[in-house]
Design an enzyme around this catalytic site. Structure first.
Site, mmCIF file in Angstrom:
data_model
loop_
_atom_site.group_PDB
_atom_site.id
_atom_site.type_symbol
_atom_site.label_atom_id
_atom_site.label_comp_id
_atom_site.label_asym_id
_atom_site.label_seq_id
_atom_site.Cartn_x
_atom_site.Cartn_y
_atom_site.Cartn_z
ATOM 1 N N LYS A 108 14.374 5.969 3.885
ATOM 2 C CA LYS A 108 13.696 6.759 2.858
ATOM 3 C C LYS A 108 14.708 7.538 2.008
ATOM 4 C CE LYS A 108 9.291 5.904 3.516
ATOM 5 N NZ LYS A 108 8.444 5.271 2.471
ATOM 6 N N GLU B 86 -5.744 -2.904 -4.869
ATOM 7 C CA GLU B 86 -4.939 -4.043 -5.318
ATOM 8 C C GLU B 86 -5.270 -5.289 -4.511
ATOM 9 O OE1 GLU B 86 -0.268 -4.882 -6.436
ATOM 10 O OE2 GLU B 86 -0.730 -3.509 -4.787
ATOM 11 N N SER C 101 3.096 -5.570 -2.700
ATOM 12 C CA SER C 101 2.237 -4.601 -3.378
ATOM 13 C C SER C 101 3.020 -3.808 -4.416
ATOM 14 C CB SER C 101 1.617 -3.641 -2.362
ATOM 15 O OG SER C 101 0.931 -2.592 -3.008
ATOM 16 N N GLU D 164 -3.371 0.560 -2.521
ATOM 17 C CA GLU D 164 -3.088 -0.676 -1.786
ATOM 18 C C GLU D 164 -4.372 -1.469 -1.551
ATOM 19 O OE1 GLU D 164 -0.221 -3.069 0.225
ATOM 20 O OE2 GLU D 164 0.261 -0.953 0.084
ATOM 21 N N CYS E 123 7.102 3.348 12.195
ATOM 22 C CA CYS E 123 7.875 4.544 11.827
ATOM 23 C C CYS E 123 8.113 5.487 13.002
ATOM 24 C CB CYS E 123 7.172 5.310 10.715
ATOM 25 S SG CYS E 123 6.774 4.321 9.263
ATOM 26 N N CYS F 192 5.197 -0.035 1.901
ATOM 27 C CA CYS F 192 5.491 1.332 2.352
ATOM 28 C C CYS F 192 6.849 1.473 3.030
ATOM 29 C CB CYS F 192 4.398 1.818 3.319
ATOM 30 S SG CYS F 192 2.814 2.105 2.509
ATOM 31 N N GLU G 222 14.353 3.968 -10.464
ATOM 32 C CA GLU G 222 13.015 3.863 -11.058
ATOM 33 C C GLU G 222 12.044 4.912 -10.521
ATOM 34 O OE1 GLU G 222 13.075 0.763 -7.663
ATOM 35 O OE2 GLU G 222 14.460 1.680 -9.095
ATOM 36 N N GLU H 207 15.376 5.062 -0.639
ATOM 37 C CA GLU H 207 14.222 4.908 -1.530
ATOM 38 C C GLU H 207 14.117 6.058 -2.521
ATOM 39 O OE1 GLU H 207 9.670 3.746 -0.601
ATOM 40 O OE2 GLU H 207 10.192 5.814 -0.084
#
Length: 452
Positions: free
Chosen positions: A257, A166, A217, A163, A426, A197, A265, A260
């Site tokens: 999550k 980038e 990102s 991160e 979180c 995230c 992918e 996710e």
């Protein structure tokens, strides 16, 4: 408020939960993506309408006194409705039974990949104080269950590097007019730079703000990076095994999550293993993460096995997969990802560490929106100062739309934006322990921003 948590009713995924059969899309969910992760039990719903007040995407339908239901196309699976419901009417998809079965199979290597926010919530499920730190006790309890522990603080270090790097490339391209070959790709990734995230934020962005996709990102979340590393590097060099032998279980404060982990992918380890001859070319695809358990789920698994983390030793020697800098520990709090990435970016641009590594100005636990300007002396420019304008937003139904409005009004207002769907980050995620009046009531009145 009582520290005693309620029993939250969970339900298992259906036979076709991963969508192996059927059309490529159902609504805006792709084949392979889980459906119904958050579910309103019609037998328990009294129509109090509390849940809809905490939904960031207006995904809950049903008026006062009427049975409510969730619009699957709009839901981001954050679970804020679940932890706010005072009647235990909202349920979460659970994989506890599957994990228990795999743990009993001694031919498998079961890896637990716990998030930092769980270490300050798990003991609460066993009568401990809210916020009580239980890092080593939690790890010892996970090992007692039969897991090998891979602390996500370790993979979070990789996220910080990816991160931060980038973002530095964007600074070089867009602010320093650097057109070197290694940063040319940033021409397609303009400011402001958004963190990636939080899966609830990412799904919200993809569904409702698709124009922001180039700004987000490209780095995976720490858990997804950890899943890929466990089934590539660790499989080859640490466990020296066929990666299909590894069963990777994330332990997280977040119900999104679960979504996710099932995204089609997220199978880069499978692709790498085929390309490097670790598995046959025609080997069926597998996910980097096999299943995701919430903090409540792992507590249930421990109770089934008679394991109480409060009674586990408070000391241990860290294994190979538990070595980390500590930068990822703050990821669970609003502003944590931003703070850790800024430290890396500051060093990369200036060639020196921040004199005060604690960038308290970007911490947003008690505020829906935080803005800051960070001056950075750029070494390549002889120490010339570049001002990095950043924003931290948490609680998507309180601050996100305001921040998006601001950047549509002025695209140069921010360079870097951290988004956490849940209020405070979180630590207040939808998979955390639930209080008898709903966890979301701990801080229900974060100040709404005034439109600038």
């Amino acid at each position: 408020m009582s520290n005693t948590t309620m029993t939250i009713h969970t339900y298992p995924p259906s036979d076709n939960a991963h969508g192996e059969k059927g059309p490529a899309y159902v609504g805006n969910l792709r084949k392979g993506e889980l459906r119904g992760i958050i579910h309103i039990n019609q037998d328990r719903c009294v129509g109090c309408d509390t849940c809809s007040k905490f939904c960031p995407t207006n995904a809950i339908a049903g008026g006062l006194g009427a049975k409510h239901h969730i619009n699957e196309d709009a839901c981001v699976y954050c679970g804020q409705c679940l932890i706010a419901c005072p009647f235990e009417a909202i349920e979460q998809m659970s994989f506890v039974n599957q994990v228990e079965e795999v743990l009993a199979d001694k031919s498998r290597i079961c890896i637990a990949h716990p998030s930092p926010a769980v270490r300050v919530s798990l003991c609460e499920e066993f009568g401990g104080e809210p916020g009580e730190l239980s890092t080593d006790q939690m790890t010892n309890a996970l090992e007692a269950l039969g897991f090998t522990v891979y602390d996500s603080n370790s993979s979070a270090d990789q996220t910080i590097m990816e991160e931060g790097t980038e973002f530095v490339k964007k600074v070089r391209y867009w602010l320093l007019n650097d057109r070197s070959e290694d940063v040319k790709e940033m021409a397609e990734h303009p400011f402001p730079h958004f963190t990636s995230c939080c899966p609830a934020w990412v799904k919200n962005m993809e569904t409702n703000h698709a124009d922001l996709i180039p700004h987000v990102s490209t780095a995976k979340s720490p858990l997804q990076m950890g899943g890929a590393i466990a089934k590539t590097w660790a499989a080859k060099y640490l466990f020296k095994c066929d990666p299909r032998k590894i069963y990777l279980v994330t332990v997280t404060p977040c119900t999104s999550k679960i979504f996710e982990a099932a995204r089609p992918e997220m199978n880069s380890a499978w692709k790498w293993a085929k390309a490097n001859g670790m598995i046959p070319e025609d080997a069926p695809s597998y996910q980097d993460i096999d299943v995701c358990l919430t903090a409540r789920d792992i507590a249930e698994l421990m109770r089934r096995k008679g394991i109480n983390p409060l009674k586990m030793p408070k000391k241990r020697e860290r294994g190979v997969l538990e070595v980390y800098s500590g930068g990822g520990t703050i990821f669970g709090n609003s502003g944590g990802v931003m703070e850790a990435a800024l430290r890396t970016a500051y060093f990369a641009l200036s060639g020196q560490d921040l004199k005060n590594a604690n960038i308290e100005v970007v911490r947003g636990y008690h505020n829906a929106i935080v803005e800051a300007t960070i001056p950075v002396p750029v070494k390549a420019k002889g120490g010339e100062m570049v001002e990095i304008r950043v924003c931290v937003v948490n609680g998507a139904n309180q601050g996100l739309e305001e921040v998006i409005h601001r950047i549509h009004q002025d695209k140069n207002r921010y360079h870097f934006i951290e988004v956490m769907n849940c209020p405070g980050g979180c630590v207040n995620g939808g998979g955390q322990p639930v209080h008898s009046v709903g966890t979301a009531w701990l801080d229900p009145t974060l100040p709404l921003p005034i439109r600038a």
